[in-house]
Design an enzyme around this catalytic site. Structure first.
Site, short mmCIF file in Angstrom:
data_model
loop_
_atom_site.label_atom_id
_atom_site.label_comp_id
_atom_site.label_asym_id
_atom_site.label_seq_id
_atom_site.Cartn_x
_atom_site.Cartn_y
_atom_site.Cartn_z
N GLU A 199 25.52 41.47 41.34
CA GLU A 199 26.59 41.95 40.60
C GLU A 199 27.13 41.36 39.43
OE1 GLU A 199 29.94 41.71 43.44
OE2 GLU A 199 31.39 42.97 42.20
N GLY A 231 38.50 43.23 43.80
CA GLY A 231 39.70 43.22 44.80
C GLY A 231 39.05 42.26 45.87
N ALA A 232 37.83 42.30 46.19
CA ALA A 232 37.40 41.36 47.05
C ALA A 232 36.41 40.12 46.91
CB ALA A 232 36.51 42.13 48.21
N SER A 233 35.76 40.15 45.70
CA SER A 233 35.07 38.93 45.10
C SER A 233 35.04 38.82 43.66
CB SER A 233 33.65 39.40 45.43
OG SER A 233 33.10 40.28 44.56
N THR A 234 34.88 37.65 43.28
CA THR A 234 34.86 37.40 41.74
C THR A 234 33.48 36.91 41.40
OG1 THR A 234 36.37 36.28 40.09
CG2 THR A 234 36.25 35.26 42.08
N GLN A 235 33.28 37.16 40.25
CA GLN A 235 31.96 36.67 39.60
C GLN A 235 32.11 35.71 38.40
OE1 GLN A 235 31.84 39.08 42.41
NE2 GLN A 235 31.83 40.21 40.70
N1 LIG Z 1 45.96 49.12 37.07
C1 LIG Z 1 45.43 48.43 37.82
C2 LIG Z 1 44.29 48.76 38.71
C3 LIG Z 1 43.85 47.97 39.78
N2 LIG Z 1 44.47 46.61 39.89
C4 LIG Z 1 43.88 45.72 40.96
O1 LIG Z 1 42.81 45.33 40.58
C5 LIG Z 1 42.12 44.91 41.53
C6 LIG Z 1 40.70 45.51 41.76
O2 LIG Z 1 39.89 45.48 40.42
P1 LIG Z 1 38.58 46.24 40.60
O3 LIG Z 1 37.85 45.62 39.64
O4 LIG Z 1 38.70 47.84 40.46
O5 LIG Z 1 38.03 45.94 42.30
P2 LIG Z 1 36.84 46.54 43.03
O6 LIG Z 1 35.71 46.81 42.26
O7 LIG Z 1 37.39 47.96 43.93
O8 LIG Z 1 36.55 45.33 43.94
P3 LIG Z 1 35.18 44.49 44.06
O9 LIG Z 1 34.51 44.31 42.86
O10 LIG Z 1 35.68 43.26 45.05
O11 LIG Z 1 34.56 45.17 45.31
C7 LIG Z 1 42.56 45.63 42.95
O12 LIG Z 1 43.34 44.35 43.53
C8 LIG Z 1 43.71 46.45 42.23
O13 LIG Z 1 44.99 46.40 42.92
C9 LIG Z 1 45.32 46.23 39.14
O14 LIG Z 1 46.20 45.41 39.65
N3 LIG Z 1 45.99 47.37 38.22
CA LIG Z 2 34.13 45.54 41.05
#
Ligand SMILES: Nc1ccn([C@@H]2O[C@H](COP(=O)(O)OP(=O)(O)OP(=O)(O)O)[C@@H](O)[C@H]2O)c(=O)n1
Ligand SMILES: [Ca+2]
EC number: 3.6.1.5
Length: 497
Positions: free
Chosen positions: A174, A203-207
């Site tokens: 990732e 939302g769950a991990s950071t890189q």
């Molecule tokens: N306009 C937005 C859209 C999303 N979010 C927040 O951004 C985070 C998610 O970012 P994203 O990159 O979409 O995470 P995912 O890809 O779903 O999660 P992961 O990569 O960890 O699997 C979430 O906490 C969501 O609430 C936000 O604050 N404002």
């Molecule tokens: Ca993501």
């Protein structure tokens, strides 16, 4: 009068032989240039397509990429042509009803079916990559994760594309593919320019991924990814922190404040006047915090905002372990990190949050960022709601925490300072394509970035046409001169008969 007419008739260029040769010569040149131009002209643009589904923890998004059909191997040519946000939560949220995970994807796939020309459908690869949400579900309940994948695969196979499988990406993949995307879109790879590090906050991990001169992989092989791209070698440092995406970090921060299972939490990371009743079981329903669930706590607690940035930062800092490090240097939680180097691109939630807070301009000094966040966090919840009527309340309530978390992660976690903070650029898109791991993933799986620099034609098309034309004209002039013995003699003073 008759003398003038005779002079005209004697003009040597007007003899039948030269006229015939000239006409043949002109026809030959036109024919030669036309054939050369037609034979070598660029064919009308035909495109190939690739589709990637990013099954994130908070949501799924579909991306379609296109590139000219004849030029699979050239850099900077693959572009995003459509993105579609899947309605509803991420696929890991459907653990108790997996078929719904499959069904949720069909609307975006229908859009893809419309977008990709019918005759390309069967050759268009379709990939689904799942990230930290599914990593966590897999840790928690691997059979539930298998069922979700089965349902998703079944749904994707119903479409006419060439489905290449659904799988969980490792944190390393990732991070590394996010770095490839950013540098590919910036044209930094083929031109062998200094690369840009990639910061991805999900939302769950950071890189975090970057190239550093003092990192060759020997210190910490788990954090090393070696690439050979366009004839250049890269030793990439990358690390993915599971449970440090913004949603899981919020759970961890709340868990710090609910160790004794109180009925009310006075939370400095939420606005004054914010108050919600929340379930302990929901808060602790994640492997990131489940081992910390307080014993004998009531079913619910009042989550009440206090709006204090510096106290919020104190609580946020507690979710990091800064004390232990068995390497020469660490970021946090005993993870090795070499010296930060070069420019960085920060995307996904980094961008959403900093854009909302009007803080994407990194020439704003860190002290000012802190001041503005302090002011924002202290703003009463009613006023915040009034000022942002169109924003989803769940997002809105969390921006004080999220801004604080981002600043803390960057400065205390990764060790960005006032000096190198301006090297970060908060980005959403680069040249029309979203920054994220999906493009890098597809480029890798379709072998679209060659290890060695591709050969390119020595001349551009326009140069080629001009040279062919000039050479043809020169040949024609030479040819005419070679016929000189046949030219009728011409005198400077034509005789008047
Ligand atoms: N306009 C937005 C859209 C999303 N979010 C927040 O951004 C985070 C998610 O970012 P994203 O990159 O979409 O995470 P995912 O890809 O779903 O999660 P992961 O990569 O960890 O699997 C979430 O906490 C969501 O609430 C936000 O604050 N404002
Ligand atoms: Ca993501």
């Amino acid at each position: 009068m008759s003398a003038q007419r005779d002079m005209k008739e004697k003009n040597p260029w007007h003899t039948p032989v030269t006229i015939i040769f000239s006409v043949i010569g002109v026809i030959a040149i036109v024919a030669l240039v036309t054939v050369a131009v037609l034979q070598n002209r660029p064919l009308p643009q035909k495109y190939k397509y690739g589709i990637v589904l990013d099954a994130g923890s908070s949501h799924t998004a579909l991306y379609i990429y296109e590139w000219p059909a004849e030029k699979d191997n050239n850099t900077g040519r693959v572009e995003q042509t459509l993105s579609c946000k899947v309605d509803g939560p991420g696929i890991s949220s459907y653990a108790s009803a997996p078929w719904k995970a499959g069904k949720s994807l069909t609307k975006c796939l229908e859009q893809a079916r419309q977008k990709v020309p019918v005759k390309r459908h069967s050759e268009t690869p379709l990939y689904l990559g799942a990230t930290a949400g599914m990593r966590l579900l897999n840790l928690e309940d691997s059979s539930a994760s298998t069922k979700v994948f089965q349902a998703v695969e079944e749904a994707l196979q119903k479409f006419p594309f060439s489905f290449q499988g659904a799988r969980i990406l490792s944190g390393q993949e990732e991070g590394a593919f996010g770095w490839v995307t950013v540098n590919y879109l910036d044209d930094r790879l083929e031109q062998n320019l200094q690369t840009r590090g990639a910061l991805d906050l999900g939302g769950a991990s950071t890189q975090i991924s970057f190239v550093s001169d003092n990192f060759d992989g020997s210190d910490s092989p788990d954090n090393a990814v070696a690439f050979r791209l366009y004839g250049n070698d890269y030793n990439l440092y990358t690390h993915s922190f599971l449970c440090y995406g913004k949603d899981q970090a919020l759970r961890k921060t709340l868990a710090q404040q609910t160790k004794s299972g109180p009925g009310t939490i006075l939370d400095p990371c939420f606005h004054p006047g914010y108050t919600e009743t929340k379930n302990y079981s929901v808060l602790y329903d994640s492997p990131c915090v489940s081992d910390r669930k307080p014993q004998g706590a009531p079913a619910t607690f009042n989550h009440t905002g206090k709006g204090n940035f510096s106290r919020c930062q104190e609580v946020v800092k507690r979710i990091f372990n800064f004390t232990e490090c068995k390497y020469s240097q660490c970021s946090f939680n005993e993870v090795f990190q070499p010296r930060l180097q070069g420019p960085f691109g920060a995307f996904s939630a980094y961008y959403f949050v900093m854009n909302f807070l009007n803080l994407t301009d990194t020439s704003i000094p860190l002290e000012v960022v802190t001041e503005r966040l302090s002011r924002y966090c202290a703003t009463p919840w009613n006023q915040v709601k009034e000022q942002h009527p169109g924003v989803k309340l769940k997002y809105l309530a969390e921006y004080c925490f999220s801004g604080t978390y981002i600043v803390t992660l960057l400065t205390k976690g990764y060790n960005f300072t006032s000096e190198n903070y301006p090297n970060i650029k908060f980005i959403k898109k680069i040249k029309g394509s979203d920054a994220g791991w999906t493009l890098g993933y597809m480029l890798n799986l379709t072998n679209m970035i060659p290890a060695e620099a591709p050969d390119s034609p020595p001349l551009p098309y326009a140069g080629y046409v001009s040279i062919v034309t000039v050479i043809a004209l020169l040949l024609f002039v030479l040819f005419i001169f070679s016929l000189r013995p046949l030219w009728p003699r011409c005198s400077k003073h034509p005789q008047i008969i």
